[in-house]
Design a protein around this motif. Structure first.
Motif, PDB file in Angstrom:
ATOM      1  N   UNK A   4      -8.335  30.828  10.678  1.00  0.00           N
ATOM      2  CA  UNK A   4      -7.307  29.865  10.026  1.00  0.00           C
ATOM      3  C   UNK A   4      -5.819  29.983  11.005  1.00  0.00           C
ATOM      4  N   UNK A   5      -5.444  28.908  11.255  1.00  0.00           N
ATOM      5  CA  UNK A   5      -4.109  28.877  11.999  1.00  0.00           C
ATOM      6  C   UNK A   5      -3.336  27.978  11.531  1.00  0.00           C
ATOM      7  N   UNK A   6      -2.249  28.287  10.698  1.00  0.00           N
ATOM      8  CA  UNK A   6      -1.046  27.553  10.126  1.00  0.00           C
ATOM      9  C   UNK A   6      -0.039  27.070  11.440  1.00  0.00           C
ATOM     10  N   UNK A  36      -3.209  26.094  -0.466  1.00  0.00           N
ATOM     11  CA  UNK A  36      -1.958  26.610   0.071  1.00  0.00           C
ATOM     12  C   UNK A  36      -1.240  27.563  -1.071  1.00  0.00           C
ATOM     13  N   UNK A  37      -0.779  28.632  -0.276  1.00  0.00           N
ATOM     14  CA  UNK A  37      -0.215  29.616  -1.294  1.00  0.00           C
ATOM     15  C   UNK A  37       1.363  30.010  -0.796  1.00  0.00           C
ATOM     16  N   UNK A  93       3.929  30.359   4.141  1.00  0.00           N
ATOM     17  CA  UNK A  93       2.968  29.609   3.404  1.00  0.00           C
ATOM     18  C   UNK A  93       1.893  29.810   4.249  1.00  0.00           C
ATOM     19  N   UNK A  94       0.711  30.209   3.248  1.00  0.00           N
ATOM     20  CA  UNK A  94      -0.485  30.497   3.754  1.00  0.00           C
ATOM     21  C   UNK A  94      -1.596  29.617   3.539  1.00  0.00           C
ATOM     22  N   UNK A 105      -8.029  33.465   4.950  1.00  0.00           N
ATOM     23  CA  UNK A 105      -6.680  33.530   5.030  1.00  0.00           C
ATOM     24  C   UNK A 105      -6.336  33.231   6.463  1.00  0.00           C
ATOM     25  N   UNK A 106      -5.138  32.423   6.429  1.00  0.00           N
ATOM     26  CA  UNK A 106      -4.618  32.282   7.916  1.00  0.00           C
ATOM     27  C   UNK A 106      -3.324  33.267   7.780  1.00  0.00           C
TER      28      UNK A 106
END
Length: 115
Positions: A4-6, A36-37, A93-94, A105-106
């Protein structure tokens, strides 16, 4: 290998907007719920928003009415539109995707809201 890449974080002034993106690869994105965290300095990581496979969304009270979560399963992408940003929104933000016992997780993207 699931990844995952934000992207989309940055520095904005109070009242401004940002759109975060989460690109998923290595798995069937449409089978996962996505959330989203965020984690601010000195604070616990908190759930900001979540979206189901069918597109149902839930938001933390602190962002309700300002943030909108969406997903595009054809592009393996998830989004968080953030409007009316406040200094207290400043955090890393993750992006997270989950399915049964699986959890990915990103790396996180920094959002800073400041004058």
């Amino acid at each position: 290998q699931v990844q995952l890449v934000e992207s989309g974080g940055g520095l904005v002034q109070p009242g401004g907007s940002l759109r975060l993106s989460c690109a998923a690869s290595g798995t069937i994105f449409s089978l996962y719920t996505m959330s989203w965290y965020r984690q601010a300095p000195g604070k616990q990581r908190e759930l900001v928003a979540a979206i189901s496979r069918g597109g149902n969304t839930n938001y933390a009270d602190s962002v309700k009415g300002r943030f909108t979560m969406s997903r595009d399963n054809t592009k393996n992408m998830g989004y968080l539109q953030m409007n009316s940003l406040k200094p207290e929104d400043t955090a890393v933000y993750y992006c997270k995707i989950t399915r049964t016992t699986l959890e990915y997780w990103g790396q996180g993207t920094q959002v800073t809201v400041s004058s």
